[in-house]
Scaffold this motif. Structure first.
Motif, mmCIF file in Angstrom:
data_model
loop_
_atom_site.group_PDB
_atom_site.id
_atom_site.type_symbol
_atom_site.label_atom_id
_atom_site.label_comp_id
_atom_site.label_asym_id
_atom_site.label_seq_id
_atom_site.Cartn_x
_atom_site.Cartn_y
_atom_site.Cartn_z
ATOM 1 N N HIS A 319 13.102 -20.932 41.820
ATOM 2 C CA HIS A 319 14.258 -20.084 42.135
ATOM 3 C C HIS A 319 15.137 -20.694 43.217
ATOM 4 C CE1 HIS A 319 13.552 -16.661 39.479
ATOM 5 N NE2 HIS A 319 12.283 -17.029 39.571
ATOM 6 N N VAL A 320 14.543 -21.420 44.151
ATOM 7 C CA VAL A 320 15.386 -22.053 45.175
ATOM 8 C C VAL A 320 15.805 -23.468 44.758
ATOM 9 C CG1 VAL A 320 14.439 -20.691 47.096
ATOM 10 C CG2 VAL A 320 13.442 -22.920 46.566
ATOM 11 N N ARG A 490 0.887 4.125 33.823
ATOM 12 C CA ARG A 490 -0.225 3.486 34.541
ATOM 13 C C ARG A 490 -1.436 4.411 34.635
ATOM 14 N NH1 ARG A 490 0.783 4.373 40.830
ATOM 15 N NH2 ARG A 490 2.566 5.770 40.737
ATOM 16 N N ARG A 491 -1.223 5.721 34.519
ATOM 17 C CA ARG A 491 -2.386 6.613 34.512
ATOM 18 C C ARG A 491 -3.200 6.405 33.228
ATOM 19 N NH1 ARG A 491 -2.749 13.252 34.651
ATOM 20 N NH2 ARG A 491 -5.032 13.284 34.539
ATOM 21 N N THR A 492 -2.497 6.277 32.121
ATOM 22 C CA THR A 492 -3.152 6.162 30.817
ATOM 23 C C THR A 492 -3.702 4.750 30.602
ATOM 24 O OG1 THR A 492 -1.442 7.698 30.085
ATOM 25 C CG2 THR A 492 -2.817 6.689 28.381
ATOM 26 N N LEU A 493 -2.918 3.763 31.006
ATOM 27 C CA LEU A 493 -3.301 2.359 30.863
ATOM 28 C C LEU A 493 -3.212 1.709 32.243
ATOM 29 C CD1 LEU A 493 -1.313 1.508 27.604
ATOM 30 C CD2 LEU A 493 -3.792 1.704 27.816
ATOM 31 N N PRO A 494 -4.245 1.871 33.067
ATOM 32 C CA PRO A 494 -4.136 1.388 34.449
ATOM 33 C C PRO A 494 -4.097 -0.136 34.582
ATOM 34 C CG PRO A 494 -6.184 2.619 34.121
ATOM 35 C CD PRO A 494 -5.470 2.627 32.819
ATOM 36 N N ASN A 495 -4.272 -0.842 33.452
ATOM 37 C CA ASN A 495 -4.107 -2.303 33.536
ATOM 38 C C ASN A 495 -2.623 -2.686 33.530
ATOM 39 O OD1 ASN A 495 -3.943 -1.564 30.704
ATOM 40 N ND2 ASN A 495 -3.911 -3.750 30.271
ATOM 41 N N PHE A 496 -1.736 -1.729 33.213
ATOM 42 C CA PHE A 496 -0.287 -1.994 33.331
ATOM 43 C C PHE A 496 0.025 -1.777 34.818
ATOM 44 C CE2 PHE A 496 3.813 -1.396 30.622
ATOM 45 C CZ PHE A 496 4.435 -2.382 31.364
ATOM 46 N N ILE A 497 -0.297 -2.781 35.616
ATOM 47 C CA ILE A 497 -0.521 -2.548 37.042
ATOM 48 C C ILE A 497 0.751 -2.572 37.886
ATOM 49 C CG2 ILE A 497 -1.094 -4.960 37.629
ATOM 50 C CD1 ILE A 497 -3.546 -3.549 39.211
ATOM 51 N N SER A 498 1.737 -3.333 37.457
ATOM 52 C CA SER A 498 2.967 -3.365 38.253
ATOM 53 C C SER A 498 4.113 -3.846 37.383
ATOM 54 C CB SER A 498 2.789 -4.275 39.474
ATOM 55 O OG SER A 498 3.827 -4.042 40.412
ATOM 56 N N ARG A 499 5.294 -3.710 37.883
ATOM 57 C CA ARG A 499 6.454 -4.197 37.133
ATOM 58 C C ARG A 499 7.636 -4.379 38.073
ATOM 59 N NH1 ARG A 499 6.611 0.200 32.604
ATOM 60 N NH2 ARG A 499 4.663 0.967 33.439
ATOM 61 N N GLU A 500 8.624 -5.096 37.576
ATOM 62 C CA GLU A 500 9.815 -5.360 38.371
ATOM 63 C C GLU A 500 10.761 -4.161 38.202
ATOM 64 O OE1 GLU A 500 12.719 -9.233 38.754
ATOM 65 O OE2 GLU A 500 12.440 -8.352 36.793
ATOM 66 N N GLY A 501 11.737 -4.244 37.313
ATOM 67 C CA GLY A 501 12.577 -3.076 37.067
ATOM 68 C C GLY A 501 13.489 -2.758 38.229
ATOM 69 N N ALA A 502 13.922 -3.771 38.938
ATOM 70 C CA ALA A 502 14.845 -3.615 40.067
ATOM 71 C C ALA A 502 15.373 -5.001 40.393
ATOM 72 C CB ALA A 502 14.121 -3.042 41.273
ATOM 73 N N ARG A 503 16.353 -5.019 41.271
ATOM 74 C CA ARG A 503 16.887 -6.299 41.724
ATOM 75 C C ARG A 503 15.917 -6.833 42.771
ATOM 76 N NH1 ARG A 503 21.626 -8.586 44.362
ATOM 77 N NH2 ARG A 503 23.193 -9.106 42.808
ATOM 78 N N GLY A 504 15.129 -7.804 42.385
ATOM 79 C CA GLY A 504 14.035 -8.259 43.234
ATOM 80 C C GLY A 504 14.444 -9.351 44.209
ATOM 81 N N GLN A 505 13.431 -9.898 44.854
ATOM 82 C CA GLN A 505 13.649 -10.948 45.862
ATOM 83 C C GLN A 505 14.411 -12.146 45.301
ATOM 84 O OE1 GLN A 505 13.431 -11.414 49.244
ATOM 85 N NE2 GLN A 505 11.231 -11.701 49.466
ATOM 86 N N GLU A 506 14.177 -12.462 44.009
ATOM 87 C CA GLU A 506 14.749 -13.687 43.443
ATOM 88 C C GLU A 506 16.277 -13.740 43.573
ATOM 89 O OE1 GLU A 506 12.848 -12.779 39.827
ATOM 90 O OE2 GLU A 506 14.690 -12.330 38.752
ATOM 91 N N TYR A 507 16.923 -12.560 43.600
ATOM 92 C CA TYR A 507 18.393 -12.562 43.733
ATOM 93 C C TYR A 507 18.828 -13.189 45.055
ATOM 94 C CZ TYR A 507 19.377 -9.957 39.507
ATOM 95 O OH TYR A 507 19.519 -9.594 38.190
ATOM 96 N N ASN A 508 17.934 -13.170 46.043
ATOM 97 C CA ASN A 508 18.275 -13.784 47.331
ATOM 98 C C ASN A 508 18.251 -15.297 47.252
ATOM 99 O OD1 ASN A 508 18.467 -11.237 48.531
ATOM 100 N ND2 ASN A 508 16.250 -11.179 48.859
ATOM 101 N N ALA A 509 17.652 -15.820 46.195
ATOM 102 C CA ALA A 509 17.534 -17.274 46.077
ATOM 103 C C ALA A 509 18.730 -17.904 45.386
ATOM 104 C CB ALA A 509 16.254 -17.633 45.318
ATOM 105 N N TRP A 510 19.452 -17.138 44.585
ATOM 106 C CA TRP A 510 20.501 -17.799 43.800
ATOM 107 C C TRP A 510 21.764 -16.994 43.563
ATOM 108 C CZ3 TRP A 510 20.091 -14.121 40.180
ATOM 109 C CH2 TRP A 510 18.835 -13.758 39.681
#
Ligand code: NOJ
Length: 705
Positions: A319-320, A490-510
């Protein structure tokens, strides 16, 4: 095969989909699932109301000339005025009018269940339910059931289409649900039906000036009441955006399939829950567990393999601009480079090493060439098998990566093999990616015809779930980027543990001047995070990006704020994104990332205003340590904070990571101080946050004196 528990807990028969409750250790303290018999008199009366267990929230349902309407009030004051309900169908008469009430049923429940991981261990599900069975008066006599559940922290409703002779397979052309907010408010939103999925800086506008918005959609009225509209249990439906009509009235607008149909369905069928959370303080919105409570209990018989953790990886360097995903001289995912990260992870106690660009298919314009990706074949300079073994010998695992670029059929064809490969190699989590824009997701019919779909439509809702299920069969956790929004699955399938779905850190790189402003992370907790964990990827220490190839980019926070994000932005999988050599220059600050927990017994928002600042304290699960994170926007702040959450009568060592007195997100971002203090529950700490700054604290109980 995904093994599904079948043991039905009889006492919970009225709580939706009870079968798997044993997996969640439901404590049936007082399951007052008292289904009152249909009351003909009530069914015939005009208005049917249901209140929250504490009586604060109240929902009313009525038929106005046969058309269903609901409204809601809080402590007697209307919060949602009379709002429409129902559907337009494709090639069939609408189901929005001509109804009579057939029966009315009331249930209530009060249970507590345990999360395998989460912001809190125990979740109480305490609600009152009102089920209204409707029938259309015409010759088709089609039936629709409207179910309301009212909790102390919010209200929800959904539609059930029972199996019936005159409604089998059907297509929804429009859902007509409205939210007629009773008063003007400030609201925080990202646009719907736009190019970039959920990846925008939040807008703040009056409610009467927003247009088409994604959910969670958060608003605050002039007298301070906070509301957030979202949905729960989005399992086989299109996701709901909101479109403003007149004034402050909003309507559901579903993401369409490429042929314009909103939802393909067959009875019996249920919609997701439409949810409105309500609280007097913004921070209390975060305490709401309503969305989780509205989801089906865990479907996985064994969740012992699902483990929160922290990871580093071959990622930030692409990203950088220091290395590339594609092969060649600058290829990042080489055996040697990956070993460097594995060694670092092993030395400093990280669980995983993410490696992007490990697999064939990245050369050229990969965003346009999703069909070139192999999910099993590594590049020749990446010794996949050898590295998996090298990591295992050091107590670390590789974090897998599947970038699809939206080529869904191509990915699904390899999904089995790809997940089995990870299972065999001991890879415990995979980060998936769907870089594609607007309705550019590739769907291919059996006859080879291609269609463009949205990330948020029913086609993709089904896909994300299929991937989570296939991953579960192989004991792999999923961290989805460019995901469908979390609605508590995540309650039903707790292995779906996380997700992005927002403007994340990577936008700060480029993104140059378009980088995330200092206020971004002070909005996320009150908006995006209300849906669930966020893989934001904090932990940049080289804030001016000196080690990369991006002279015009920087991260607009102080270093102490990066540390505080580990507590503020909840994710059971947290990445530390910077480079080993950067961290090794600041081992005292790295210590906080090493120590901070990722799984919590309880979480409390101590203070906060949407878009301004937030102070969060969380207690480590299975331990006595507390962690505190405080962050601010571009304004410096001094926040006296009572440590009343600590155990009374105990002393704690506070390890404080704070902004230096002259720190500033732009002019002096890396100025921090690490210091210690002895504190107890009566201590008032004065948190001094630099402009764009933050503070992170670990509290460890001290032995009695
Ligand atoms: C976008 C993801 O958000 C990012 O984390 C990833 O590195 C790229 N896609 C490539 O897959």
């Amino acid at each position: 095969m995904l093994r599904i528990r079948l043991a039905v807990v009889a006492t919970l028969a009225l709580v939706a989909a009870a079968p798997c409750v044993a997996a969640e250790n439901v404590a049936a303290e007082s399951v007052a699932a008292s289904a009152a018999a249909d009351k003909t008199a009530e069914a015939q009366a005009g208005t049917h109301a249901v209140a929250s267990p504490d009586g604060v929230l109240r929902v009313e349902f009525s038929l106005v000339d046969g058309a269903p309407r609901y409204s809601a009030s809080r402590m007697g004051a209307e919060i949602i005025g009379p709002s429409r309900m129902g559907f337009k169908l494709v090639d069939a008469p609408a189901m929005d009018a001509g109804f009579v009430v057939e029966s009315v049923q009331r249930n209530s429940a009060d249970t507590t269940w345990t999360q395998p991981w989460g912001e809190v261990r125990q979740v109480r599900d305490h609600h009152n339910e009102l089920r209204i069975a409707l029938r259309q008066k015409d010759h088709r006599a089609r039936r629709l059931v409207v179910v309301f559940r009212v909790f102390n922290d919010g209200l929800a409703f959904r539609y059930e289409f029972p199996k019936q002779p005159n409604l089998g397979e059907f297509n929804i052309a429009d859902e007509l649900t409205e939210f007629a907010f009773a008063s003007e408010a400030q609201c925080w939103w990202v646009p719907a039906f736009d190019q970039n999925r959920y990846e925008y800086v939040y807008n703040q506008t009056p409610l009467s000036e927003a247009g088409k918005v994604q959910t969670p959609f958060t608003l605050q009225t002039a007298d301070g009441l906070c509301l957030s509209v979202h949905e729960a249990a989005l399992t086989d439906y299109s996701s709901m955006a909101l479109t403003r009509g007149e004034g402050t009235k909003y309507g559901a607008e579903l993401y369409p399939w490429s042929d314009g149909t909103k939802v393909r369905a067959a009875t019996p069928f249920v919609s997701p829950w439409r949810t409105v959370q309500a609280a007097d303080r913004p921070g209390d919105l975060l305490a709401s567990t309503m969305i989780l409570n509205l989801n089906e209990p865990c479907q996985l018989e064994d969740t012992s393999w699902i483990k929160p953790g922290k990871y580093v990886g071959v990622w930030w360097e692409m990203h950088v601009g220091r290395s590339t995903w594609g092969s060649g001289e600058k290829h990042g995912a080489t055996t040697e480079n990956t070993k460097r990260f594995i060694d670092f992870a092993a030395k400093y106690g990280f669980d995983g090493v993410l490696v992007e660009g490990w697999n064939v298919g990245w050369d050229g314009n990969w965003m346009e060439n999703g069909e070139k990706f192999s999910f099993t074949q590594p590049y020749p300079d990446f010794d996949l098998e050898g590295l998996a073994a090298y990591a295992a010998e050091r107590g670390v695992t590789l974090v897998g990566h599947h970038e699809t670029a939206g080529a869904i059929a191509h990915y699904e064809a390899q999904l089995d093999d790809a997940m089995r490969l990870y299972n065999r190699l001991g890879v415990k989590a995979v980060k998936t990616g769907y870089v594609e824009f607007a309705d550019g997701i590739d769907r291919i019919d059996a006859d080879g015809t291609r269609h463009g779909e949205w990330h948020h439509g029913q086609f993709m809702v089904r896909h994300y779930r299929r991937v989570a299920q296939k991953a579960a069969e192989n004991r792999v956790m999923v961290i989805a980027h460019e995901p469908i929004k979390d609605t508590g699955i995540r309650r039903t399938l707790p292995n779906f543990i996380s997700r992005e779905g927002a403007r994340g850190q990577e936008y700060n790189a480029w993104s140059g001047d378009g980088r995330n402003p200092p206020s971004h992370t002070t909005v996320l907790p009150f908006t995006r995070m209300l849906s669930g964990p966020i893989d934001f990827t904090p932990g940049v220490f080289d804030l001016k990006l000196n080690s990369g190839d991006r002279p015009n980019d920087q991260v607009s926070t102080t270093l102490a704020k990066q540390l505080a994000l580990y507590v503020v932005l909840y994710s059971p999988m947290q990445m530390a994104v910077d480079f080993p050599e950067v961290y090794e220059q600041k081992l005292d600050a790295l210590q906080f990332i090493r120590d901070v927990a990722v799984d919590w017994e309880e979480s409390r928002v101590l203070d906060g205003q949407i878009g301004d600042y937030i102070v969060v304290a969380r207690r480590q699960r299975g331990g006595g340590d507390w962690f505190l994170g405080a962050i601010t926007d571009e304004h410096g702040r001094v926040l006296p904070t009572l440590l009343g959450f600590l155990d009374r009568g105990r002393r704690y060592k506070a390890e404080i990571y704070r902004d230096a007195n002259d720190a500033h997100w732009d002019t002096n971002p890396e100025a921090y101080v690490v210091e210690e203090q002895t504190v107890d529950a009566n201590t008032v700490l004065t948190l001094r946050l630099a402009p764009g700054g933050g503070q992170a604290i670990r509290f460890t109980p001290l032995p009695p004196e």
